[in-house]
Design an enzyme around this catalytic site. Structure first.
Site, mmCIF file in Angstrom:
data_model
loop_
_atom_site.group_PDB
_atom_site.id
_atom_site.type_symbol
_atom_site.label_atom_id
_atom_site.label_comp_id
_atom_site.label_asym_id
_atom_site.label_seq_id
_atom_site.Cartn_x
_atom_site.Cartn_y
_atom_site.Cartn_z
ATOM 1 N N GLU A 127 0.853 -1.184 0.000
ATOM 2 C CA GLU A 127 0.000 0.000 0.000
ATOM 3 C C GLU A 127 0.892 1.237 0.000
ATOM 4 O O GLU A 127 1.815 1.319 0.814
ATOM 5 C CB GLU A 127 -0.897 0.029 1.245
ATOM 6 C CG GLU A 127 -1.982 1.080 1.128
ATOM 7 C CD GLU A 127 -2.917 1.111 2.352
ATOM 8 O OE1 GLU A 127 -2.520 0.633 3.424
ATOM 9 O OE2 GLU A 127 -4.020 1.632 2.211
ATOM 10 N N GLY A 271 3.017 0.871 11.744
ATOM 11 C CA GLY A 271 2.646 -0.044 12.813
ATOM 12 C C GLY A 271 2.391 -1.447 12.272
ATOM 13 O O GLY A 271 2.905 -2.429 12.786
ATOM 14 N N MET A 273 0.245 -3.702 8.623
ATOM 15 C CA MET A 273 -0.454 -3.631 7.334
ATOM 16 C C MET A 273 -1.370 -4.827 7.191
ATOM 17 O O MET A 273 -0.992 -5.963 7.436
ATOM 18 C CB MET A 273 0.580 -3.602 6.203
ATOM 19 C CG MET A 273 -0.023 -3.670 4.807
ATOM 20 S SD MET A 273 -0.990 -2.183 4.395
ATOM 21 C CE MET A 273 -2.151 -2.874 3.193
ATOM 22 N N GLU A 274 -2.591 -4.517 6.721
ATOM 23 C CA GLU A 274 -3.680 -5.498 6.760
ATOM 24 C C GLU A 274 -3.721 -6.428 5.554
ATOM 25 O O GLU A 274 -4.823 -6.789 5.107
ATOM 26 C CB GLU A 274 -5.006 -4.738 6.853
ATOM 27 C CG GLU A 274 -5.422 -3.953 5.583
ATOM 28 C CD GLU A 274 -4.990 -2.495 5.582
ATOM 29 O OE1 GLU A 274 -4.012 -2.160 6.283
ATOM 30 O OE2 GLU A 274 -5.634 -1.691 4.883
ATOM 31 N N ASN A 275 -2.593 -6.875 5.020
ATOM 32 C CA ASN A 275 -2.641 -7.832 3.907
ATOM 33 C C ASN A 275 -3.622 -8.959 4.241
ATOM 34 O O ASN A 275 -3.626 -9.456 5.365
ATOM 35 C CB ASN A 275 -1.255 -8.425 3.678
ATOM 36 C CG ASN A 275 -0.178 -7.367 3.614
ATOM 37 O OD1 ASN A 275 -0.296 -6.417 2.861
ATOM 38 N ND2 ASN A 275 0.828 -7.509 4.462
ATOM 39 N N HIS A 305 -7.110 -3.442 15.013
ATOM 40 C CA HIS A 305 -7.246 -2.543 13.851
ATOM 41 C C HIS A 305 -7.063 -3.352 12.554
ATOM 42 O O HIS A 305 -7.889 -3.276 11.640
ATOM 43 C CB HIS A 305 -6.193 -1.427 13.973
ATOM 44 C CG HIS A 305 -6.106 -0.498 12.808
ATOM 45 N ND1 HIS A 305 -6.394 0.852 12.912
ATOM 46 C CD2 HIS A 305 -5.747 -0.686 11.520
ATOM 47 C CE1 HIS A 305 -6.205 1.421 11.744
ATOM 48 N NE2 HIS A 305 -5.817 0.507 10.872
ATOM 49 N N GLU A 306 -5.994 -4.126 12.504
ATOM 50 C CA GLU A 306 -5.716 -4.881 11.267
ATOM 51 C C GLU A 306 -6.773 -5.961 11.045
ATOM 52 O O GLU A 306 -7.196 -6.198 9.916
ATOM 53 C CB GLU A 306 -4.321 -5.501 11.313
ATOM 54 C CG GLU A 306 -3.187 -4.512 11.574
ATOM 55 C CD GLU A 306 -3.211 -3.284 10.696
ATOM 56 O OE1 GLU A 306 -3.648 -3.384 9.528
ATOM 57 O OE2 GLU A 306 -2.806 -2.198 11.177
ATOM 58 N N HIS A 309 -9.841 -4.677 9.438
ATOM 59 C CA HIS A 309 -9.685 -4.436 7.998
ATOM 60 C C HIS A 309 -10.018 -5.667 7.154
ATOM 61 O O HIS A 309 -10.283 -5.535 5.962
ATOM 62 C CB HIS A 309 -8.235 -4.062 7.682
ATOM 63 C CG HIS A 309 -7.904 -2.608 7.828
ATOM 64 N ND1 HIS A 309 -8.685 -1.605 7.302
ATOM 65 C CD2 HIS A 309 -6.836 -1.984 8.401
ATOM 66 C CE1 HIS A 309 -8.108 -0.423 7.561
ATOM 67 N NE2 HIS A 309 -6.995 -0.628 8.241
ATOM 68 N N GLU A 328 -9.425 3.718 7.057
ATOM 69 C CA GLU A 328 -8.588 3.852 8.252
ATOM 70 C C GLU A 328 -9.375 4.349 9.465
ATOM 71 O O GLU A 328 -9.165 3.890 10.585
ATOM 72 C CB GLU A 328 -7.405 4.786 7.964
ATOM 73 C CG GLU A 328 -6.431 4.221 6.946
ATOM 74 C CD GLU A 328 -5.938 2.819 7.296
ATOM 75 O OE1 GLU A 328 -6.105 2.386 8.453
ATOM 76 O OE2 GLU A 328 -5.402 2.141 6.405
HETATM 77 ZN ZN ZN Z 1 -5.361 0.571 8.852
#
Ligand code: ZN
Length: 854
Positions: A127, A271, A273-275, A305-306, A309, A328
């Protein structure tokens, strides 16, 4: 990088021509090169017959391009950034065979070498537009497809991607020894930016859970071998399970993927990443030394958070990057809610105030602020928009929306949204429509005022009382900055607080109401005794700056620490900090307030934030002629607090670290030296590896230790954390030669990794004697253009923000920044934005210093 941008118009035009079915991506990581790897991308897609378009591929060398069986000459069809596809058919097969470059900046496929054991670790970070650094792709979120990866890698490696890891098939020996191939099953239809590859001799921990629809979902936690002893995988997995249960229950849709791996990877920029099913995290979340409780809490929020997503962002995806904020903000808001309701960190809304909201208010008062729904014309626009508006203000405003529409309608609308748009792409309207339907509230006006305009309102109470303190009139006055004059509707509460027996200050009365317009009367408060403190925006429902009336302010300055409720206490202290930053109150008075109440703080993130603001108040906001005296007093008090604090407590740890940062006098540096040498100790405080580095850093900056001491410590800590800490410490050596060497190592020479560049800038500006760094102000501005044009986006951003001379606020810096802006009106908007923000920060510091001097 020239030619690497993509405009929204180009993306929309391409979307109209192309629909992608499937990618088969054959990746060879065993070519024997440390610089490049080879990938054959085969793409099946439909097209508008006869049309011309392009596919994205940032390549080192293109070996061949074959479109529908016809070879295309790479010389004329590849720009190094794009491959031109001259004539489409209705059904197309494209094969691109190319070498791609390993990155050391955390963008694309990053390659890190572990200094502890020499092992190589790879991870991808795509991203916003960096999947094209690993394979040829139509790089825009609304061209979803199924991705089938085949990866050839050393046989002893672990290889992880979005789909469950298959059994590797042994191949012949490659240039670097035995190798195998991992053939992953195709993914569901997802966007390129959440595809992923992580490979290397990672170690893992495994568990599983059962999803709401009865599937067994394998869970994995991974980190480098040299960090394995520090990885508390159990805690990560417990949090993950709490999140799964919470989200599946509230979203009404089972987890959309087949497994969930969480990988802690080296030299990581953000922090996490939501792969899809393959989340990457910073190694700052692997605790090799003691960390503040605030960091342990932040890791929980980040994990949730992730995970959020996976539904919001991955299952249903924004059509274009103008809705990045929604992606986000939603994750920010819902992860806070889930943390507070489903984990041990039930005080997480206090953390949200201390971190997210403070960040949002700060960013929203910069000249570069923008509406939450930003115009994203191209990739450059989105790259600078991973900011406090997109994450923190958006999250705060969604919290307000949650209270505006009500909890049940909010979740009902959300369930409908996931159900209707699963695996698709959406825009903001698609979500708001569901909230309107579920709540019956018309959200058009709310959306226009909250999402489409910039700036933060100020709410100020106007209170009158009789001789006995009974309120005879109460109103809330709302104002807006001249540049952003929107007056907004707010759902908020007003609290009345009074001292109770035993000295605690507690709420005795509360009203909740809608506020709109420039003045809102609150008749419900007439006839109520005003107590000791009146708090507008009690419970922190609204997004607004608040002020206290004079009597409440005077009370708070004496008694803030006695306010029992952490959220109310946080709001009062945030209001005073905001007034200090607005040059209404003196910075040295803010410092005294923090010293007076910090030992009553119960919330780790609030404590951390207060100590950070205390440091800022001393170093940046106190008038220069008083700074040494105020700083010395604050450091003495922090040392006294550390000695009084409970042995081994988070507070003790926090005071020691803040003390070391501010230590300047001989006695203070003696104390730091004694702690470092372990000739003195505090009960319960272990000087572990990272605390040792922090103490050494203070000694270096104070002239008590030098390069040899840094080298000696690095010899004992040959790790990537050690390298980073050493770079930071070396940059703090308080000599002209030391500063010159640090400057040259990252600003002049391009080879440093992202981690080392950041650490160096952090150390560089930490000086007791400002004359050491002032010579670099002119060099900074003279070099901006070259840095911007020759470094990758992420590195340029680190360097330009990190080396902005904001640590030494002066009229000279203001003049230099203004001069540069005047002379470079045509510079890239993203570059100008970084300079404008740095300048504003310095101008604010000068205003606050002037107020402090009065
Ligand atoms: Zn995020």
């Amino acid at each position: 990088m020239p030619g690497a941008n993509l405009t929204r118009t180009e993306a929309a035009e391409r979307r109209a021509l192309v629909d992608v079915e499937r990618y088969d991506i054959d990746i060879d990581l065993t070519t024997g090169s440390d610089e490049t790897f080879r990938v054959v991308t085969r793409v099946e897609f439909t097209g508008e017959p006869g049309a011309t378009t392009f596919i994205d591929a940032i390549t080192e060398r293109v070996h061949s391009i074959v479109l529908n069986g016809d070879p295309l000459d790479p010389e004329t069809h590849s720009t190094g950034v794009r491959v031109i596809l001259p004539v489409l058919r209705e059904r197309n097969v494209l094969v691109v065979d190319a070498d791609f470059r390993y990155m050391n900046t955390g963008e694309g496929l990053h390659r890190a070498v572990d200094p502890a054991d020499g092992e190589v670790y790879l991870y991808s970070q795509f991203e916003v537009p960096d999947a094209r650094r690993m394979y040829a792709c139509f790089e825009q979120p609304d061209l979803k497809a199924s991705f089938a990866l085949s990866v050839t890698a050393p046989s002893r490696w672990r290889v992880v991607s979005n789909q469950p890891t298959p059994e590797p098939v042994p191949l012949d020996d490659g240039p670097t020894g035995p190798r195998s191939q991992w053939r992953f099953a195709p993914t569901p239809r997802i966007s390129t930016y959440i595809t992923a590859l992580v490979a290397g001799p990672y170690v893992s921990w495994e568990d599983e859970l059962v999803s709401a629809d009865g599937r067994t979902i394998p869970l994995g936690v991974f980190c480098r071998a040299s960090l394995a002893e520090y990885m508390d995988a159990d805690n990560v997995i417990t949090t993950t399970k709490q999140g799964f249960e919470y989200f599946e229950r509230h979203f009404g849709v089972p987890y959309p993927f087949d497994k969930y791996d969480q990988l802690f990877v080296p030299e990581y920029n953000m922090g996490a990443m939501e792969n899809a099913g393959c989340v990457t995290f910073t190694e700052n979340y692997v605790f090799r030394s003691r960390v503040p409780d605030a960091v342990r809490e932040r890791r929980v929020v980040t994990i949730l958070h992730e995970l959020a997503h996976m539904w919001f962002g991955n299952l249903v995806t924004m059509q274009w990057w103008n809705d990045l904020w929604l992606n986000e903000s939603f994750a920010e808001f819902i992860s806070t809610l889930a943390t507070a309701e489903a984990t041990e960190w039930s005080g997480n809304w206090v953390t949200f105030l201390a971190s997210e909201k403070t960040w949002a208010y700060r960013q929203d008062q910069l000249p570069s602020t923008h509406p939450i729904v930003a115009e994203i014309r191209d990739l450059d626009d989105v790259l600078v928009n991973f900011d406090g508006i997109t994450y923190a203000k958006g999250g705060s405003v969604l919290k307000q929306l949650f209270h505006w529409v009500g909890r049940e309608p909010f979740f009902a609308g959300l369930r409908e949204y996931f159900d209707k748009h699963a695996w698709g792409n959406t825009r903001l309207d698609d979500l708001m429509r569901e909230f309107e339907a579920a709540s019956g509230r018309d959200l058009a006006d709310w959306t226009a005022k909250w999402l489409e305009t910039a700036g933060v309102n100020l709410l100020r109470p106007v209170v009158e009382t009789d001789a006995d303190g009974v309120i005879t009139s109460f109103a809330i006055k709302q104002s807006a900055p001249a540049e952003h004059p929107t007056i907004r509707p707010h759902r908020l509460a007003v609290g009345v607080y009074a001292e109770r027996e035993g000295g605690a200050v507690e709420r005795v009365h509360r009203v909740e109401l809608d506020v709109d317009g420039e003045r809102t009367e609150v008749p419900e408060l007439v006839g109520v005794h005003r107590g000791d403190l009146l708090l507008v925006n009690d419970d922190d429902l609204a997004y607004a700056k608040i002020r206290l009336d004079d009597d409440s302010l005077a009370f708070a300055q004496r008694r803030a620490g006695d306010i029992a409720d952490p959220l109310a206490r946080g709001l009062v202290l945030a209001s005073i900090w905001d007034a200090t930053r607005d040059a209404e109150l003196r910075a040295r008075d803010y410092a005294e307030l923090v010293l007076a109440c910090i030992d009553r703080e119960t919330e780790p993130t609030a404590r951390r934030q207060l100590l950070g603001q205390l440091t800022t108040a001393v170093k940046r906001y106190t008038a220069p002629d008083a700074r040494d005296a105020v700083g010395a007093r604050v450091a003495d008090e922090l040392w006294a607090l550390a000695q009084r604090a409970e042995a081994g407590s988070d507070a003790q740890f926090a005071y020691v670290r803040a003390f070391a940062q501010l230590a300047v006098t001989d006695e203070q540096l003696d104390a730091v030296e004694a702690l470092f040498a372990e000739t003195a100790r505090l009960d319960g405080l272990e000087v572990d590896t990272d605390l040792g580095w922090e103490l050494l850093f203070a000694l270096v900056a104070g002239g008590r230790a030098g390069g040899d001491d840094v080298d000696a410590r690095l010899d004992e800590d040959r790790t990537s954390d050690g390298q980073r800490s050493a770079a930071q410490a070396r940059a703090a050596i308080p000599t002209a030669e030391g500063k010159r060497a640090a400057w040259r190592s990252v600003w002049v020479e391009p080879g440093a990794t992202n981690d080392v560049a950041r650490a160096t800038s952090a150390g560089f500006w930490n000086v007791h004697d400002e004359s050491l760094v002032t010579p670099f102000v002119d060099e900074y501005f003279a070099g901006l253009g070259e840095i911007w044009s020759t470094r990758s986006f992420q590195m340029a951003e680190f360097l330009i923000a990190g080396f902005f001379p904001g640590a030494v606020p002066s009229d000279e810096v203001v003049a230099a920044a203004r001069g540069w802006l005047d002379a470079n009106v045509d510079a890239a908007p993203a570059l100008r934005r970084l300079v404008v923000e740095g300048l504003d920060d310095v101008e604010r510091a000068l205003r606050v210093r002037a107020r402090d001097a009065q």
